[in-house]
Design a protein around this motif. Sequence first.
Motif, mmCIF file in Angstrom:
data_model
loop_
_atom_site.group_PDB
_atom_site.id
_atom_site.type_symbol
_atom_site.label_atom_id
_atom_site.label_comp_id
_atom_site.label_asym_id
_atom_site.label_seq_id
_atom_site.Cartn_x
_atom_site.Cartn_y
_atom_site.Cartn_z
ATOM 1 N N ILE B 3 0.867 -1.195 0.000
ATOM 2 C CA ILE B 3 0.000 0.000 0.000
ATOM 3 C C ILE B 3 0.892 1.229 0.000
ATOM 4 C CG2 ILE B 3 -1.704 1.253 1.302
ATOM 5 C CD1 ILE B 3 -2.774 -1.283 2.320
ATOM 6 N N VAL B 4 0.565 2.191 -0.821
ATOM 7 C CA VAL B 4 1.370 3.420 -0.870
ATOM 8 C C VAL B 4 0.807 4.416 0.115
ATOM 9 C CG1 VAL B 4 2.093 5.321 -2.347
ATOM 10 C CG2 VAL B 4 1.919 3.017 -3.268
ATOM 11 N N ILE B 5 1.687 4.940 0.956
ATOM 12 C CA ILE B 5 1.223 5.905 1.973
ATOM 13 C C ILE B 5 1.547 7.303 1.483
ATOM 14 C CG2 ILE B 5 1.395 6.545 4.385
ATOM 15 C CD1 ILE B 5 2.485 3.825 4.959
ATOM 16 N N PRO B 6 0.551 8.188 1.469
ATOM 17 C CA PRO B 6 0.838 9.564 1.035
ATOM 18 C C PRO B 6 1.830 10.233 1.969
ATOM 19 C CG PRO B 6 -1.528 9.218 1.271
ATOM 20 C CD PRO B 6 -0.869 8.001 1.773
ATOM 21 N N GLU B 7 2.599 11.170 1.455
ATOM 22 C CA GLU B 7 3.662 11.813 2.223
ATOM 23 C C GLU B 7 3.109 12.594 3.412
ATOM 24 O OE1 GLU B 7 7.198 10.703 0.281
ATOM 25 O OE2 GLU B 7 7.010 12.195 1.864
ATOM 26 N N SER B 8 1.907 13.138 3.245
ATOM 27 C CA SER B 8 1.479 14.137 4.237
ATOM 28 C C SER B 8 1.148 13.514 5.583
ATOM 29 C CB SER B 8 0.274 14.908 3.711
ATOM 30 O OG SER B 8 -0.715 13.992 3.319
ATOM 31 N N ILE B 9 0.793 12.236 5.563
ATOM 32 C CA ILE B 9 0.352 11.721 6.874
ATOM 33 C C ILE B 9 1.446 10.957 7.600
ATOM 34 C CG2 ILE B 9 -2.020 11.574 6.099
ATOM 35 C CD1 ILE B 9 -1.688 8.553 6.111
ATOM 36 N N ILE B 10 2.664 10.950 7.035
ATOM 37 C CA ILE B 10 3.732 10.202 7.730
ATOM 38 C C ILE B 10 4.011 10.773 9.126
ATOM 39 C CG2 ILE B 10 6.183 9.695 7.706
ATOM 40 C CD1 ILE B 10 6.008 8.977 4.872
ATOM 41 N N PRO B 11 4.063 12.093 9.332
ATOM 42 C CA PRO B 11 4.296 12.560 10.709
ATOM 43 C C PRO B 11 3.162 12.207 11.652
ATOM 44 C CG PRO B 11 4.501 14.377 9.166
ATOM 45 C CD PRO B 11 4.056 13.208 8.387
ATOM 46 N N LEU B 12 1.958 11.949 11.096
ATOM 47 C CA LEU B 12 0.833 11.659 11.980
ATOM 48 C C LEU B 12 0.753 10.183 12.355
ATOM 49 C CD1 LEU B 12 -2.020 13.715 10.315
ATOM 50 C CD2 LEU B 12 -0.850 14.204 12.443
ATOM 51 N N ILE B 13 1.651 9.365 11.776
ATOM 52 C CA ILE B 13 1.524 7.915 12.002
ATOM 53 C C ILE B 13 1.607 7.547 13.479
ATOM 54 C CG2 ILE B 13 2.692 5.723 11.657
ATOM 55 C CD1 ILE B 13 3.003 6.386 8.797
ATOM 56 N N PRO B 14 2.516 8.101 14.308
ATOM 57 C CA PRO B 14 2.504 7.727 15.735
ATOM 58 C C PRO B 14 1.178 8.026 16.398
ATOM 59 C CG PRO B 14 4.507 8.899 15.207
ATOM 60 C CD PRO B 14 3.646 8.981 13.999
#
Lengths: 374, 346, 158
Positions: B3-14
């Motif tokens: 699954i490709v994760i959009p760049e914008s939500i990577i900081p919100l992953i925790p």
Amino acid sequence: MEEQLEPNEMIIHLGPQHPMQPGPFRLNLRLKGETVVDADIELGFIHKGIEKILENKTYLQGITIVDRICYLVALVNEECFVGCTEKLLGIEPPERSQYIRVILDELTRIQSHLLGMGEFGEFIGFVSMFMYTIREREEVLSLIDMITGARVTHSYLKFGGVRDDLPDGFKEKAIPVLNNLKKSVGDFEEMFHTDRIFRERTVGVGVLTADVAKNLGVSGPVLRATGVPFDIRKNEPYLIYKDLDFRVCTETAGDCFARVQVRLNEIRESIYILEQCLDQLPSGPLFPENTYYGRRTPVMRVPAGEVFHRVEDPRGEMGMYMISDGSDKPYRVKIRGPHYPTLQALPPLIIGTTVADVAAISGSMDGCTSEADR
Amino acid sequence: MAIVIPESIIPLIPWIRGIIGLLLIGIIFIGAMGAVWLERKLSADIQTRMGPCRVGKYGLLQLVADAIKLFTKEDLKPLNADSLLFNNANIFMLGSVFLMLVALPVGAVFINGVEYPLAVTQMDISVLYIEAVSALSIFGIFMVAYGSNNKYSLLGAFRNFARMVGYEVPLGITVISVAAMTGSLNIVDISSAQGLHWNIFLQPIGCFVFFVSLMADMGRLPFDQNESEEELIAGWITEYCGMRFGLGFFAEYIHMILGSFLVALLFLGGWNLPGFIANNSVLGLIAPTGFLLIKATFVLLVIIGLRWAVPRFRIDQVVDLSWKKLLPLALLNLVWAVGLGLYLGA
Amino acid sequence: MDVTEILKSLTDTFPEVISEATAESEIRTRAYVDRKKAKEVCQYLKDSLQFDHLCSVCGVDYIKRNEFEVVYHIASYDHPVVLALKAKLPRENPQIESIVSVYWNANWYERETYELFGIIFKNHPNLKPLILPEDMLGEWPLRKDYKGFPNKTARNLV
């Protein structure tokens, strides 16, 4: 008991309130790890002073009081008291009353043994056993309720007879209950024999030999499980027991498993006695002819004398020693309960066993502290 | 991961992981309530009586009423109890089950034929981690039993240690034998590798030993000597009141649910399904998780039913059973599993 | 064993100790025994006449005769005869030898008689109150002149 405790010993009270006891008494245990090193019993938490009360009540009032010696087997207590008084009065109840009394005694024996087995199962962790036996017991209690009007503390016996006759259609209601009970007892026996964990908890635990048991003074199923065929109904028959055909159930092992087996067999024998009684029940008066003993006996003066009468309680031998001085109240009544010597024999039995075995042994004795304390 | 994760939500992953974790805790508490309800109704059925039947339809809201009651009770503490141990024992009891929850997959989804297990984290040594962490609860039990300043609880604590020490060893050996045959310690791999030949058919002795050791680990009858209600009042938890007791009680039931999941994953085939269901788009989303839940519920029913069918062992019989009977069986199973693994591998 | 044989054997062995031995029926008999020799009579009963079951030990307060009686009911596991042995004690200083060494289960019976009547059993291993609380020791509740019992009976209706 309270001497210098070693570092890994402790004193624990299986105190007056405990889920494991059939009534309040304090059992002081001195444990070393899990092994019991010393034990001691303190009684008196449910002492009601029945002997003193009986000296100040008339004989008729005494029947209601004697019910409360052990509220679960009230009819057998009444039987002992009424039997004593009848011997002093010199009367004997007619045949029909004797048969009714035997029917009630045996029904009481069945329900007491069912409760004893259920409690024993609960003490070793087998909660479902308790529920099954209680369910069977409810049927028997309904039968007793049908006759006497109460489930416990009945006040049903009178001097020279019983208070009321059997209700109509009692035999038709009783036979299905007895047949169902025979099947259930077979199920319980199979459950006890095939459950591996049950056998490991009870076989070889709390072993009594015949000599030790006689020396300790126990009686009832505990003694019969060691091989001594001592049953008051056969030794000195009272009521109509000499006309009935039954056998004394004994086992030889003397451990907890043997005591449970004796109780199961006794339920079967009681069912057999009940069937015989219901078949042979004669018709006739409930009270002796040409006497004023009947339902309305207001006050009676008992001739002076003394008598010692014993009956077979579900737990053992129950006796009463009654002295009368010619007035309307007894002079002295000494009640010899069946569980008193058995409770006295508990500390020597549990020394050397673990705490878990204390529960098993004390449960297999099937006690009622209320009659030990009176 | 395809699954490709959009760049914008990577900081919100925790943060997303935290929210999912809290949701999971809520779900598992509701699951524990359901397990308690199931136990009460099943035990009532076995004993020919009705269980809870008045609060809500079929008594389903009984546990909510009980939780409200527990919250409103006074929190008593014995006078000479050790505060540090007494107050903080719940952390260990609940902590151990939540740490188990972190690595245990509760299902899987199949998207486009690729399998995504539903686990909070994916570890390579997950089965070893789960088993190690489940042994942490013993600390909690001992803390409360020893810190209560009560002789009954103390007896329960000693019995507890004897039991746990004896049964961790066969438990670990059977887990290792399953992992050795599969060739991996990752629970996802063990579950996927089973296919149609479930491990219960390949290692029946191992499954039996694992099941018995798991019951002893959880402290369920016939192994509940530490809380034997008839001898020791309530054993280790005699002095706990109100919600402290409630949390310990729930911890035991959560442990039971996770244990039944473990049995289903390790021995009963996990979420494996025939290929045509897995490749279907709609069924592939819900069927594997549903199948795993059905197997776990079946194991849970067996565990619950066994409690009400047998009496309780004595503590020396428990220790005897573990060291003299289960340990040789577990070692035998290990030898068998290694041999079988080599044969299948070759 | 027959009732008459038992009584004959008893009176022959202890001629001056046993008095008023009567057989009330086939299975009940009673005799008065001197209080100083009660223990030996019990030992003889247990050894020779197969009386190995102690039913009960109790006390009776005969306030009009100004004496106590201790009554032993002794039975057997083999034959149905019950023997009631009675020992008279003076009311001022009631003492009697304990029979715990003969019958083991007399222990609690004698403790109970002590705390209810005040009869002292010499050489008893543990003569403490059993049923009553410790602070009631000395009140001897079952005596006829005990003041603490409420006396609401049916006497007025007779």
